[in-house]
Design an enzyme around this catalytic site. Structure first.
Site, short mmCIF file in Angstrom:
data_model
loop_
_atom_site.label_atom_id
_atom_site.label_comp_id
_atom_site.label_asym_id
_atom_site.label_seq_id
_atom_site.Cartn_x
_atom_site.Cartn_y
_atom_site.Cartn_z
N GLU A 171 -36.47 -10.41 -32.97
CA GLU A 171 -36.21 -8.99 -32.69
C GLU A 171 -35.79 -8.26 -33.97
OE1 GLU A 171 -36.28 -7.34 -29.36
OE2 GLU A 171 -34.83 -8.52 -28.25
N HIS A 223 -40.10 -21.89 -27.62
CA HIS A 223 -39.29 -22.55 -28.65
C HIS A 223 -39.77 -23.99 -28.67
CE1 HIS A 223 -35.02 -22.89 -30.56
NE2 HIS A 223 -35.97 -23.43 -31.31
N THR A 255 -32.04 -21.10 -28.92
CA THR A 255 -33.15 -20.25 -28.51
C THR A 255 -32.77 -18.77 -28.55
OG1 THR A 255 -34.10 -22.04 -27.20
CG2 THR A 255 -34.82 -19.81 -26.66
#
Length: 126
Positions: free
Chosen positions: A42, A68, A34
């Site tokens: 990002e 997730h 994750t």
């Protein structure tokens, strides 16, 4: 700064052992971690805006909301697509979707703020 909604970027990886929860310490299973999925999202958000920031500007993450949804084993191809959906002064909001070849494996939003890089680093290192 010439930022406007609809800027997009994509990052594509093949999940390697170094990307797994076992390797990054976020679990003990050999699937995409994750934290690694978040890092990819990002990265895509940074790439979407890089050419549109002024000299000496960068953006820093301030808030994340992520789901997730499904595991991605070693060898899976995962593409993370990020889109800038809101610009409110220096505040940027991105949505992202992560997909393997068949389905959505993750999604969420990322908020970033545009800052002067030198001033930010100076304040952070005091």
């Amino acid at each position: 700064m010439t930022l406007a909604p609809s800027l997009r970027s994509q990052v594509l990886i093949m999940v390697e052992r170094t990307d797994t929860a076992q390797e990054v310490g976020s679990g003990d299973v050999p699937v995409l971690a994750t934290p690694r999925l978040l890092a990819l999202a990002e990265q895509a958000s940074v790439e979407a805006t890089r050419a549109h920031l002024g000299p000496g500007e960068t953006s820093v993450g301030t808030r994340v909301e992520m789901e997730h949804l499904l595991p991605s084993p070693v060898g899976a191809h995962v593409e993370v697509t990020t889109e800038l959906t809101e610009v409110d002064g220096r505040r940027l909001v991105f949505t992202f979707v992560a997909r393997d070849r068949h389905q959505v494996v993750g999604r969420g939003t990322i908020e970033r703020v545009v800052v002067d890089r030198a001033r930010f680093v100076e304040r952070a290192t005091r």
